[in-house]
Write a protein that holds these residues in place. Sequence first.
Motif, mmCIF file in Angstrom:
data_model
loop_
_atom_site.group_PDB
_atom_site.id
_atom_site.type_symbol
_atom_site.label_atom_id
_atom_site.label_comp_id
_atom_site.label_asym_id
_atom_site.label_seq_id
_atom_site.Cartn_x
_atom_site.Cartn_y
_atom_site.Cartn_z
ATOM 1 N N ASP A 98 100.037 -32.597 24.741
ATOM 2 C CA ASP A 98 99.654 -33.945 24.328
ATOM 3 C C ASP A 98 98.631 -33.845 23.196
ATOM 4 O OD1 ASP A 98 99.079 -36.597 24.066
ATOM 5 O OD2 ASP A 98 98.424 -36.899 26.144
ATOM 6 N N GLU A 99 99.089 -34.047 21.963
ATOM 7 C CA GLU A 99 98.225 -33.882 20.791
ATOM 8 C C GLU A 99 97.122 -34.932 20.750
ATOM 9 O OE1 GLU A 99 100.534 -33.750 17.246
ATOM 10 O OE2 GLU A 99 101.903 -32.265 18.066
ATOM 11 N N ARG A 100 97.435 -36.149 21.167
ATOM 12 C CA ARG A 100 96.438 -37.218 21.133
ATOM 13 C C ARG A 100 95.274 -36.904 22.084
ATOM 14 N NH1 ARG A 100 97.670 -43.388 22.763
ATOM 15 N NH2 ARG A 100 95.675 -44.263 22.168
ATOM 16 N N LEU A 101 95.604 -36.454 23.282
ATOM 17 C CA LEU A 101 94.570 -36.076 24.245
ATOM 18 C C LEU A 101 93.759 -34.898 23.723
ATOM 19 C CD1 LEU A 101 93.240 -36.277 27.052
ATOM 20 C CD2 LEU A 101 95.013 -34.713 27.864
ATOM 21 N N ASP A 102 94.442 -33.916 23.130
ATOM 22 C CA ASP A 102 93.757 -32.746 22.589
ATOM 23 C C ASP A 102 92.766 -33.161 21.504
ATOM 24 O OD1 ASP A 102 93.301 -29.929 22.348
ATOM 25 O OD2 ASP A 102 94.479 -29.999 20.497
ATOM 26 N N ARG A 103 93.181 -34.069 20.615
ATOM 27 C CA ARG A 103 92.291 -34.541 19.544
ATOM 28 C C ARG A 103 91.091 -35.280 20.125
ATOM 29 N NH1 ARG A 103 94.501 -38.978 17.198
ATOM 30 N NH2 ARG A 103 96.432 -37.822 17.088
ATOM 31 N N ARG A 104 91.319 -36.113 21.141
ATOM 32 C CA ARG A 104 90.208 -36.849 21.751
ATOM 33 C C ARG A 104 89.222 -35.899 22.435
ATOM 34 N NH1 ARG A 104 91.131 -41.925 25.039
ATOM 35 N NH2 ARG A 104 88.939 -42.088 24.542
ATOM 36 N N LEU A 105 89.746 -34.873 23.100
ATOM 37 C CA LEU A 105 88.867 -33.915 23.765
ATOM 38 C C LEU A 105 88.074 -33.097 22.755
ATOM 39 C CD1 LEU A 105 91.140 -32.692 26.683
ATOM 40 C CD2 LEU A 105 89.147 -34.199 26.829
ATOM 41 N N ARG A 106 88.693 -32.776 21.612
ATOM 42 C CA ARG A 106 87.982 -32.012 20.586
ATOM 43 C C ARG A 106 86.868 -32.829 19.940
ATOM 44 N NH1 ARG A 106 91.425 -31.122 16.474
ATOM 45 N NH2 ARG A 106 93.289 -31.723 17.550
ATOM 46 N N THR A 107 87.017 -34.155 19.861
ATOM 47 C CA THR A 107 86.012 -34.981 19.198
ATOM 48 C C THR A 107 84.932 -35.455 20.152
ATOM 49 O OG1 THR A 107 87.364 -36.957 19.502
ATOM 50 C CG2 THR A 107 87.602 -35.772 17.417
ATOM 51 N N LEU A 108 84.930 -35.012 21.387
ATOM 52 C CA LEU A 108 83.893 -35.401 22.340
ATOM 53 C C LEU A 108 82.622 -34.577 22.189
ATOM 54 C CD1 LEU A 108 85.900 -35.992 25.630
ATOM 55 C CD2 LEU A 108 84.792 -37.689 24.196
ATOM 56 N N ARG A 109 82.661 -33.589 21.309
ATOM 57 C CA ARG A 109 81.488 -32.736 21.139
ATOM 58 C C ARG A 109 80.299 -33.540 20.618
ATOM 59 N NH1 ARG A 109 83.808 -28.598 17.138
ATOM 60 N NH2 ARG A 109 85.076 -30.390 16.672
ATOM 61 N N ARG A 110 79.126 -33.147 21.028
ATOM 62 C CA ARG A 110 77.905 -33.775 20.539
ATOM 63 C C ARG A 110 77.366 -32.947 19.383
ATOM 64 N NH1 ARG A 110 77.230 -38.812 22.398
ATOM 65 N NH2 ARG A 110 77.733 -38.899 24.587
ATOM 66 N N GLY A 111 76.697 -33.588 18.493
ATOM 67 C CA GLY A 111 76.115 -32.887 17.363
ATOM 68 C C GLY A 111 75.962 -33.822 16.188
ATOM 69 N N PHE A 112 75.539 -33.289 15.073
ATOM 70 C CA PHE A 112 75.318 -34.093 13.886
ATOM 71 C C PHE A 112 75.884 -33.371 12.684
ATOM 72 C CE2 PHE A 112 72.792 -35.658 10.318
ATOM 73 C CZ PHE A 112 73.022 -37.006 10.473
ATOM 74 N N GLY A 113 76.596 -34.064 11.887
ATOM 75 C CA GLY A 113 77.129 -33.488 10.666
ATOM 76 C C GLY A 113 78.635 -33.347 10.719
ATOM 77 N N PRO A 114 79.233 -33.171 9.561
ATOM 78 C CA PRO A 114 80.689 -33.076 9.504
ATOM 79 C C PRO A 114 81.244 -31.869 10.245
ATOM 80 C CG PRO A 114 79.711 -33.077 7.290
ATOM 81 C CD PRO A 114 78.601 -33.103 8.279
ATOM 82 N N TRP A 115 80.451 -30.823 10.429
ATOM 83 C CA TRP A 115 80.925 -29.608 11.076
ATOM 84 C C TRP A 115 80.906 -29.711 12.598
ATOM 85 C CZ3 TRP A 115 76.725 -30.267 8.034
ATOM 86 C CH2 TRP A 115 75.509 -30.347 8.683
ATOM 87 N N SER A 116 80.267 -30.742 13.163
ATOM 88 C CA SER A 116 80.137 -30.826 14.606
ATOM 89 C C SER A 116 81.112 -31.785 15.254
ATOM 90 C CB SER A 116 78.711 -31.250 14.972
ATOM 91 O OG SER A 116 78.514 -32.582 14.554
ATOM 92 N N GLY A 117 81.880 -32.518 14.484
ATOM 93 C CA GLY A 117 82.814 -33.473 15.055
ATOM 94 C C GLY A 117 82.217 -34.844 15.267
#
Length: 114
Positions: free
Chosen positions: A24-43
């Motif tokens: 499931d690509e949509r779920l995979d993308r959502r899980l990858r963007t759940l990371r915390r951080g700041f800046g374009p490199w952190s999601g």
Amino acid sequence: MDGPELSERERMILAGIEGDLRSDERLDRRLRTLRRGFGPWSGAWSRSGTWTAVLVLGCACLFVRAVATGAPALLWLFSGVWVATAVRLLWLGCAWGRRRAKAWAGTRAPGGGS
């Protein structure tokens, strides 16, 4: 692992579920963007946030240049970029507010008052 081990049948079922989740690509993308951080490199930054930051930087540079030279063309260019930047900032603010409202509504207990 604590507790009893999974039977062969249970492991096969679990492997099938994991395979379905990985596909499931949509779920995979959502899980990858759940990371915390700041800046374009952190999601944490979206592509639109990066472009808005570029617009803000360009707007600031044009403002300094227009004030220093007083050229009417630079003043008009600055005003156009400023309007585009303001619209993008408003759009990002509205999107942020919708996400916050959705997250807040998801954390409230259903049927609860207060």
